[in-house]
Design a protein around this motif. Structure first.
Motif, PDB file in Angstrom:
ATOM      1  N   ALA A   1       0.790  -1.233   0.019  1.00 24.99           N
ATOM      2  CA  ALA A   1       0.142  -0.034  -0.098  1.00 24.99           C
ATOM      3  C   ALA A   1       0.853   1.279  -0.006  1.00 24.99           C
ATOM      4  CB  ALA A   1      -0.868  -0.015   1.407  1.00 24.99           C
ATOM      5  N   ASP A   2       2.041   1.114   0.698  1.00 19.99           N
ATOM      6  CA  ASP A   2       2.866   2.343   0.754  1.00 19.99           C
ATOM      7  C   ASP A   2       3.422   2.585  -0.418  1.00 19.99           C
ATOM      8  OD1 ASP A   2       2.535   2.971   3.512  1.00 19.99           O
ATOM      9  OD2 ASP A   2       4.159   1.944   4.303  1.00 19.99           O
ATOM     10  N   LEU A   3       3.927   1.416  -1.347  1.00 17.58           N
ATOM     11  CA  LEU A   3       4.468   1.810  -2.625  1.00 17.58           C
ATOM     12  C   LEU A   3       3.540   2.143  -3.642  1.00 17.58           C
ATOM     13  CD1 LEU A   3       6.606  -1.650  -2.847  1.00 17.58           C
ATOM     14  CD2 LEU A   3       7.378   0.515  -2.554  1.00 17.58           C
ATOM     15  N   ARG A   4       2.403   1.541  -3.486  1.00 20.09           N
ATOM     16  CA  ARG A   4       1.058   2.351  -4.326  1.00 20.09           C
ATOM     17  C   ARG A   4       0.960   3.781  -4.272  1.00 20.09           C
ATOM     18  NH1 ARG A   4      -2.618  -2.951  -4.125  1.00 20.09           N
ATOM     19  NH2 ARG A   4      -1.662  -3.994  -5.835  1.00 20.09           N
ATOM     20  N   ARG A   5       0.777   4.348  -2.779  1.00 19.61           N
ATOM     21  CA  ARG A   5       0.610   5.554  -2.772  1.00 19.61           C
ATOM     22  C   ARG A   5       2.016   6.334  -3.166  1.00 19.61           C
ATOM     23  NH1 ARG A   5      -1.615   3.743   2.022  1.00 19.61           N
ATOM     24  NH2 ARG A   5       0.407   3.539   3.264  1.00 19.61           N
ATOM     25  N   ALA A   6       3.123   5.663  -3.110  1.00 25.10           N
ATOM     26  CA  ALA A   6       4.538   6.704  -3.595  1.00 25.10           C
ATOM     27  C   ALA A   6       4.295   6.592  -5.225  1.00 25.10           C
ATOM     28  CB  ALA A   6       5.656   6.000  -3.039  1.00 25.10           C
ATOM     29  N   ALA A   7       3.781   5.705  -5.521  1.00 22.24           N
ATOM     30  CA  ALA A   7       3.803   5.527  -7.168  1.00 22.24           C
ATOM     31  C   ALA A   7       2.698   6.529  -7.774  1.00 22.24           C
ATOM     32  CB  ALA A   7       3.550   4.097  -7.849  1.00 22.24           C
ATOM     33  N   GLU A   8       1.581   6.709  -7.114  1.00 16.90           N
ATOM     34  CA  GLU A   8       0.515   7.536  -7.452  1.00 16.90           C
ATOM     35  C   GLU A   8       1.080   9.045  -7.179  1.00 16.90           C
ATOM     36  OE1 GLU A   8      -3.079   6.527  -5.261  1.00 16.90           O
ATOM     37  OE2 GLU A   8      -3.078   4.415  -6.134  1.00 16.90           O
ATOM     38  N   HIS A   9       1.623   9.316  -6.164  1.00 16.57           N
ATOM     39  CA  HIS A   9       2.318  10.587  -5.904  1.00 16.57           C
ATOM     40  C   HIS A   9       3.244  11.008  -7.148  1.00 16.57           C
ATOM     41  CE1 HIS A   9       3.735  14.295  -3.783  1.00 16.57           C
ATOM     42  NE2 HIS A   9       4.917  13.877  -3.839  1.00 16.57           N
ATOM     43  N   TYR A  10       4.279   9.992  -7.430  1.00 15.01           N
ATOM     44  CA  TYR A  10       5.216  10.256  -8.280  1.00 15.01           C
ATOM     45  C   TYR A  10       4.573  10.575  -9.792  1.00 15.01           C
ATOM     46  CZ  TYR A  10       9.094   9.208 -11.488  1.00 15.01           C
ATOM     47  OH  TYR A  10      10.177   9.352 -12.540  1.00 15.01           O
ATOM     48  N   ARG A  11       3.543   9.878 -10.262  1.00 19.43           N
ATOM     49  CA  ARG A  11       2.871   9.713 -11.574  1.00 19.43           C
ATOM     50  C   ARG A  11       2.082  11.143 -11.411  1.00 19.43           C
ATOM     51  NH1 ARG A  11       0.118   4.988 -10.743  1.00 19.43           N
ATOM     52  NH2 ARG A  11       1.586   3.338 -10.850  1.00 19.43           N
ATOM     53  N   ALA A  12       1.411  11.605 -10.221  1.00 14.26           N
ATOM     54  CA  ALA A  12       0.949  12.959 -10.283  1.00 14.26           C
ATOM     55  C   ALA A  12       1.751  14.176 -10.409  1.00 14.26           C
ATOM     56  CB  ALA A  12       0.185  13.091  -9.045  1.00 14.26           C
ATOM     57  N   THR A  13       2.936  14.087  -9.836  1.00 16.78           N
ATOM     58  CA  THR A  13       3.975  15.203 -10.022  1.00 16.78           C
ATOM     59  C   THR A  13       4.552  15.089 -11.520  1.00 16.78           C
ATOM     60  OG1 THR A  13       5.757  13.697  -9.067  1.00 16.78           O
ATOM     61  CG2 THR A  13       4.609  15.109  -7.665  1.00 16.78           C
ATOM     62  N   GLN A  14       4.700  13.867 -12.039  1.00 18.71           N
ATOM     63  CA  GLN A  14       5.202  13.944 -13.220  1.00 18.71           C
ATOM     64  C   GLN A  14       4.352  14.273 -14.223  1.00 18.71           C
ATOM     65  OE1 GLN A  14       8.457  12.983 -14.299  1.00 18.71           O
ATOM     66  NE2 GLN A  14       8.759  13.036 -12.330  1.00 18.71           N
ATOM     67  N   ASP A  15       2.889  14.180 -14.378  1.00 22.63           N
ATOM     68  CA  ASP A  15       2.103  14.580 -15.029  1.00 22.63           C
ATOM     69  C   ASP A  15       1.966  15.939 -15.082  1.00 22.63           C
ATOM     70  OD1 ASP A  15       1.227  12.169 -15.909  1.00 22.63           O
ATOM     71  OD2 ASP A  15      -0.598  12.000 -14.640  1.00 22.63           O
ATOM     72  N   ARG A  16       2.089  16.784 -13.735  1.00 18.92           N
ATOM     73  CA  ARG A  16       2.281  18.271 -13.972  1.00 18.92           C
ATOM     74  C   ARG A  16       3.602  18.771 -14.446  1.00 18.92           C
ATOM     75  NH1 ARG A  16       2.201  18.789  -7.978  1.00 18.92           N
ATOM     76  NH2 ARG A  16       0.908  16.980  -7.619  1.00 18.92           N
ATOM     77  N   SER A  17       4.719  18.042 -14.140  1.00 20.50           N
ATOM     78  CA  SER A  17       5.762  18.686 -15.083  1.00 20.50           C
ATOM     79  C   SER A  17       5.793  18.334 -16.445  1.00 20.50           C
ATOM     80  CB  SER A  17       7.116  18.034 -14.227  1.00 20.50           C
ATOM     81  OG  SER A  17       7.101  16.646 -14.547  1.00 20.50           O
TER      82      SER A  17
END
Length: 131
Positions: free
Chosen positions: A15-31
């Motif tokens: 669950a921690d890894l999935r949350r980290a992946a979602e956060h990473y994807r969200a920041t990458q989409d914005r950049s």
């Protein structure tokens, strides 16, 4: 008991890894969205034609350099000339008000390609040594 505890810890880790992946994807989409909004639409490289003399002169004046002599390559971003490279002596003039470092790198690469120079290391063959 140990098996249940291991399963619980593993589930929390996943669950921690999935949350980290979602956060990473969200920041990458914005950049990516901000980068594509400011990125040039088209980069073109071509040999300068006689009717490009004025554009070459303007680039040299903007860069405060002497005009290029002989054949030259021209880099255009969105149809506007931003950099030129002389095939005679390798000098470069560019518009200092536009980010042209990538265009100049492409011009140098194209000039090296047109010159036919191959900067390639010879392949070494390792042969077994017998004593």
């Amino acid at each position: 008991m140990t098996t249940n505890l291991n399963a619980l810890v593993a589930g929390e880790h996943v669950a921690d890894l999935r949350r980290a992946a979602e956060h990473y994807r969200a920041t990458q989409d914005r950049s990516v969205k901000t980068a594509t909004a400011s990125a040039p639409k088209a980069v073109a490289l071509r040999q300068a034609q006689p009717n490009d003399a004025r554009a070459l002169r303007v680039l040299a004046e903007l860069d405060e350099e002497p005009e290029l002599s002989g054949n030259a390559l021209l880099a255009l971003i969105d149809g506007d000339p931003v950099a030129a490279l002389s095939l005679e002596d390798g000098r470069v003039v560019s518009n200092p008000f536009v980010a042209t470092s990538d265009a100049v790198t492409l011009l140098k690469l194209l000039a090296r390609h047109l010159a036919g120079r191959r900067v390639r290391q010879p392949r070494r063959r390792w042969l077994p040594r017998f004593a």
